[in-house]
Design a protein around this motif. Structure first.
Motif, PDB file in Angstrom:
ATOM      1  N   ILE A 339     -26.329 -43.507  55.992  1.00  0.00           N
ATOM      2  CA  ILE A 339     -27.259 -43.069  57.025  1.00  0.00           C
ATOM      3  C   ILE A 339     -28.106 -41.913  56.515  1.00  0.00           C
ATOM      4  CG2 ILE A 339     -25.765 -43.837  58.895  1.00  0.00           C
ATOM      5  CD1 ILE A 339     -25.194 -40.762  59.320  1.00  0.00           C
ATOM      6  N   ASP A 340     -29.144 -41.609  57.247  1.00  0.00           N
ATOM      7  CA  ASP A 340     -30.132 -40.630  56.804  1.00  0.00           C
ATOM      8  C   ASP A 340     -30.107 -39.333  57.595  1.00  0.00           C
ATOM      9  OD1 ASP A 340     -31.503 -42.522  54.894  1.00  0.00           O
ATOM     10  OD2 ASP A 340     -31.724 -43.620  56.778  1.00  0.00           O
ATOM     11  N   GLY A 341     -29.321 -39.285  58.656  1.00  0.00           N
ATOM     12  CA  GLY A 341     -29.279 -38.069  59.442  1.00  0.00           C
ATOM     13  C   GLY A 341     -28.322 -38.184  60.612  1.00  0.00           C
ATOM     14  N   PHE A 342     -27.987 -37.042  61.175  1.00  0.00           N
ATOM     15  CA  PHE A 342     -27.202 -36.959  62.409  1.00  0.00           C
ATOM     16  C   PHE A 342     -28.027 -36.236  63.464  1.00  0.00           C
ATOM     17  CE2 PHE A 342     -23.540 -36.829  59.352  1.00  0.00           C
ATOM     18  CZ  PHE A 342     -22.938 -38.009  59.747  1.00  0.00           C
ATOM     19  N   ASN A 386     -33.125 -34.436  51.612  1.00  0.00           N
ATOM     20  CA  ASN A 386     -33.871 -34.527  52.877  1.00  0.00           C
ATOM     21  C   ASN A 386     -33.064 -35.193  53.983  1.00  0.00           C
ATOM     22  OD1 ASN A 386     -36.272 -33.957  54.335  1.00  0.00           O
ATOM     23  ND2 ASN A 386     -36.957 -36.074  54.125  1.00  0.00           N
ATOM     24  N   PHE A 387     -31.746 -34.965  53.995  1.00  0.00           N
ATOM     25  CA  PHE A 387     -30.903 -35.499  55.065  1.00  0.00           C
ATOM     26  C   PHE A 387     -31.214 -34.733  56.342  1.00  0.00           C
ATOM     27  CE2 PHE A 387     -27.099 -36.126  57.584  1.00  0.00           C
ATOM     28  CZ  PHE A 387     -26.741 -37.445  57.308  1.00  0.00           C
ATOM     29  N   TYR A 388     -31.367 -35.451  57.455  1.00  0.00           N
ATOM     30  CA  TYR A 388     -31.778 -34.824  58.715  1.00  0.00           C
ATOM     31  C   TYR A 388     -30.566 -34.330  59.498  1.00  0.00           C
ATOM     32  CZ  TYR A 388     -35.598 -38.051  57.512  1.00  0.00           C
ATOM     33  OH  TYR A 388     -36.556 -38.764  56.852  1.00  0.00           O
ATOM     34  N   VAL A 389     -30.574 -33.058  59.845  1.00  0.00           N
ATOM     35  CA  VAL A 389     -29.570 -32.477  60.741  1.00  0.00           C
ATOM     36  C   VAL A 389     -30.320 -32.006  61.980  1.00  0.00           C
ATOM     37  CG1 VAL A 389     -27.854 -30.669  61.062  1.00  0.00           C
ATOM     38  CG2 VAL A 389     -28.060 -31.810  58.840  1.00  0.00           C
ATOM     39  N   ASP A 405     -34.264 -21.823  60.113  1.00  0.00           N
ATOM     40  CA  ASP A 405     -34.448 -21.238  58.785  1.00  0.00           C
ATOM     41  C   ASP A 405     -33.460 -21.815  57.782  1.00  0.00           C
ATOM     42  OD1 ASP A 405     -36.510 -19.685  59.715  1.00  0.00           O
ATOM     43  OD2 ASP A 405     -35.321 -17.847  59.894  1.00  0.00           O
ATOM     44  N   ASP A 406     -32.335 -22.309  58.279  1.00  0.00           N
ATOM     45  CA  ASP A 406     -31.325 -22.930  57.413  1.00  0.00           C
ATOM     46  C   ASP A 406     -31.627 -24.408  57.157  1.00  0.00           C
ATOM     47  OD1 ASP A 406     -28.900 -22.078  56.015  1.00  0.00           O
ATOM     48  OD2 ASP A 406     -27.887 -23.645  57.168  1.00  0.00           O
ATOM     49  N   GLY A 407     -32.729 -24.906  57.730  1.00  0.00           N
ATOM     50  CA  GLY A 407     -33.152 -26.279  57.468  1.00  0.00           C
ATOM     51  C   GLY A 407     -32.832 -27.274  58.554  1.00  0.00           C
ATOM     52  N   MET A 408     -32.162 -26.839  59.626  1.00  0.00           N
ATOM     53  CA  MET A 408     -31.829 -27.757  60.710  1.00  0.00           C
ATOM     54  C   MET A 408     -33.031 -27.966  61.625  1.00  0.00           C
ATOM     55  SD  MET A 408     -27.900 -26.501  61.446  1.00  0.00           S
ATOM     56  CE  MET A 408     -27.993 -24.900  60.626  1.00  0.00           C
TER      57      MET A 408
END
Length: 638
Positions: A339-342, A386-389, A405-408
């Protein structure tokens, strides 16, 4: 601590004795008893892991259960005619394990754990369960050859293990490149209410429809085993087993693979704030008289009222056992299903602060921030590509900024304000909260905007039920309501950052969320796509999505806007172009006066025509519901 206690005790006794003159006051070296530390269990095979691991070419299996404080655990199943075999316990008392031999690698074995000669539970880590109540409603087209429940042999939900499971051969995922966050257009869907067949195969048949719309990601509402069949999925019970009501494991893998082959990412809705009563982890430490988990539960809080929106039984994410379990769940889906993200449901609930109201619940929580940073770092350690959180957080802006800022990515719902504008009620129609700078974020890619999600009332329903009117112009009119939806979509996709739409939003789905109960089955209206006016809305969505993906200006950080009045506009600027989206959300004609910043020819992406400004200011009377997407140079329409 125990050594210090004994040392202090001895010194205290000696001091007392000295005072009484019973011993010499000369220094005495005390003898400190050594408290033995349990060594690592030499009997636990190094290959063991949580749940089941197969060895010896699948003819043997090591089965484990993490269950501290239990007196006995037996493994019962088809391999021993449900008579049970006592499991070994590691010296620390935490893990129970047993090796099974002489298995047929091609056979599915049903099994359970019998705990303290009383409780029968399935394996929390199993990838398939059998349910004596729900499975009878699963048709053969959705899940062919489903193993029969062992009637008369046991009761309750059972686990299934098999060494040689059907294996899906991946074709497309290795070469798939995930869309950048800023270009992400997610389509949220509930498989149950998307097609009449409610399975992965039938959903896959609609992939042409979705690709034609232009979306580049699908977010599936929870697909791991949940209680019942007819559910939104937010009542999870087994986290490693895909719910059979939607299809097989390989069917889900095939769905993801085919999506990747069409350039579409797949995001899973993951529910780790809470679990429900069918969960064996809940049952292991459950006090039936009080209806609550025991305080010794490694995973759950005794009281589920740490925050006002909790349902089910509340995970304690400050517990090491919970963190281990949650990370195992994340890793499993990332690796087994590519999968690509949660999208994490109720991420704000990952707190141990007690709060009875939303204000205190939403306030900055350093512990919650640390928990999410830890999980995000763990995810990045597995897949940094580039995994989506995505978090359903809705907390204080200062906390969301740290997470961004942490990328979420943070969910940002515009339903109320945008729908007020659609209906023609202007007092509460300012949706400028859609701009990332108002949140203090450094990048637009971390704010995920949407008008509808599974959780909100459908905007088209409200348009038709509560729309404003002036003279002959009435938002309750079907055609008018659809055009108002179109105008709102033009503004949504002009706002920089990722977007999400809810299934059939693009067709003006007008059935209330409360039809048949909030989470109940909803009518499926694929005939909408054949209706001219609804198809026009679909086409408009496709146009706006395409413009967003093909033109970098829609990710510009240089944005000005006025979204509080009846005439609303957004102006985006980049080095070689300017885009202005302008529309009249009132129910009567209004004069627009907007500084376009340059005179000359402007291109209208909506009508395909041009307009010439003699000065920098756009002065025009807009009819109610009229909108335009102007650009200084023609946009790439693909």
């Amino acid at each position: 601590m125990k050594r210090i206690y004994f040392l202090l005790l001895i010194l205290s006794v000696l001091a007392t004795a000295c005072k009484k003159g019973k011993v010499s006051p000369e220094p005495v070296v005390p003898v400190i008893p050594v408290i033995p530390v349990n060594p690592a269990d030499p009997g636990l095979p190094t290959a063991a892991k949580d749940g089941v691991v197969f060895i010896n070419n699948g003819t043997s299996a090591i089965v484990t259960l993490y269950a501290p404080f239990k007196k006995s655990v037996a493994l019962i199943g088809e391999f021993n005619d449900w008579k049970g075999a006592a499991m070994k316990n590691t010296p620390d008392g935490n893990i129970w394990w047993l090796q099974l031999d002489n298995l047929n690698p091609n056979t599915e074995y049903a099994y359970q754990f019998l705990v303290d000669d009383d409780l029968k539970i399935a394996d929390p880590y199993c990838e398939k369960i059998l349910d004596p109540i729900d499975d009878i409603h699963i048709d053969n087209n959705t899940y062919s050859g489903l193993k029969a429940y062992p009637v008369g042999k046991t009761t309750g939900i059972v686990s299934v293990m098999q060494a040689n499971q059907p294996v899906y051969t991946w074709k497309n995922s290795a070469g798939f490149t995930r869309p950048t966050k800023n270009n992400l257009v997610i389509y949220e869907l509930l498989i149950r209410d998307f097609t009449a067949e409610h399975n992965y195969a039938s959903t896959l048949q609609k992939l042409d429809y979705l690709v034609g719309l232009g979306i580049n990601a699908i977010e599936l509402m929870p697909v791991n085993e949940f209680e019942g069949n007819l559910s939104w999925g937010y009542n999870p019970s087994f986290y490693f087993a895909p719910d059979k009501y939607y299809g097989t494991k390989t069917a889900l893998q095939g769905f993801i693979d085919e999506c990747h082959g069409r350039g579409v990412a797949v995001i899973l809705d993951m529910v780790l704030n809470h679990s429900f009563g069918q969960s064996p982890m809940v049952q292991l430490y459950f006090d039936k008289p009080s209806g609550k988990p025991f305080a010794i539960s490694p995973w759950f809080n005794t009281n589920s009222n740490t925050h006002p929106y909790n349902v089910g039984y509340d995970f304690n994410h400050e517990s090491a056992a919970t963190k281990t379990f949650a990370k195992n769940v994340m890793k499993f889906w990332m690796q087994q299903y590519k999968i690509d993200g949660f999208r994490f449901d109720l991420s704000k609930g990952f707190t141990q602060k007690l709060s009875s109201d939303d204000a205190s619940f939403s306030a900055y929580d350093a512990s919650r921030v640390a928990i999410w940073k830890d999980y995000n770092n763990y995810i990045k350690s597995i897949d940094a590509n580039n995994f989506y959180v995505i978090l359903e957080h809705f907390s204080d802006a200062t906390e969301e900024k740290v997470l961004a800022d942490d990328g979420m990515m943070l969910w940002n719902g515009l339903n109320v304000n945008m729908n007020e504008g659609m209906m023609g009620w202007l007092a509460n129609s300012d949706f400028s909260w859609a701009f990332f700078a108002k949140h203090g974020f450094g990048k637009s890619e971390n704010l995920l905007n949407f008008i509808e999600s599974h959780d909100e009332e459908r905007t088209m329903f409200k348009n038709l039920a509560f729309g404003n009117a002036s003279g002959s112009y009435d938002v309750k009119n079907f055609a008018v309501a659809l055009k108002r939806e179109e105008m709102a979509a033009a503004f949504l996709f002009a706002i920089p950052g990722p977007k999400m739409i809810w299934q059939f939003e693009e067709l003006g789905y007008d059935i209330s969320i409360n039809y048949n109960g909030r989470t109940g089955n909803k009518p499926i209206h694929w005939e909408y796509f054949q209706q001219t006016e609804r198809k026009a809305l679909y086409n408009a969505y496709a146009k706006f999505i395409n413009l967003k993906k093909k033109n970098g200006i829609f990710s510009s950080a240089d944005a000005t806007y006025n979204l509080s009045a009846g005439v609303k506009y957004i102006k985006l600027i980049e080095s070689n172009n300017t885009v202005v989206v302008v529309g009249n959300f009132d129910v009567s004609s209004k004069d627009a006066n907007v500084d376009f910043g340059a005179s000359g020819i402007w291109y209208d992406a909506v009508t395909g025509t041009t307009m010439t400004l003699t000065g920098n200011t756009y002065n025009k009377t807009l009819a109610p519901g009229e909108y335009h997407i102007y650009s200084r140079t023609a946009l790439n329409a693909g």
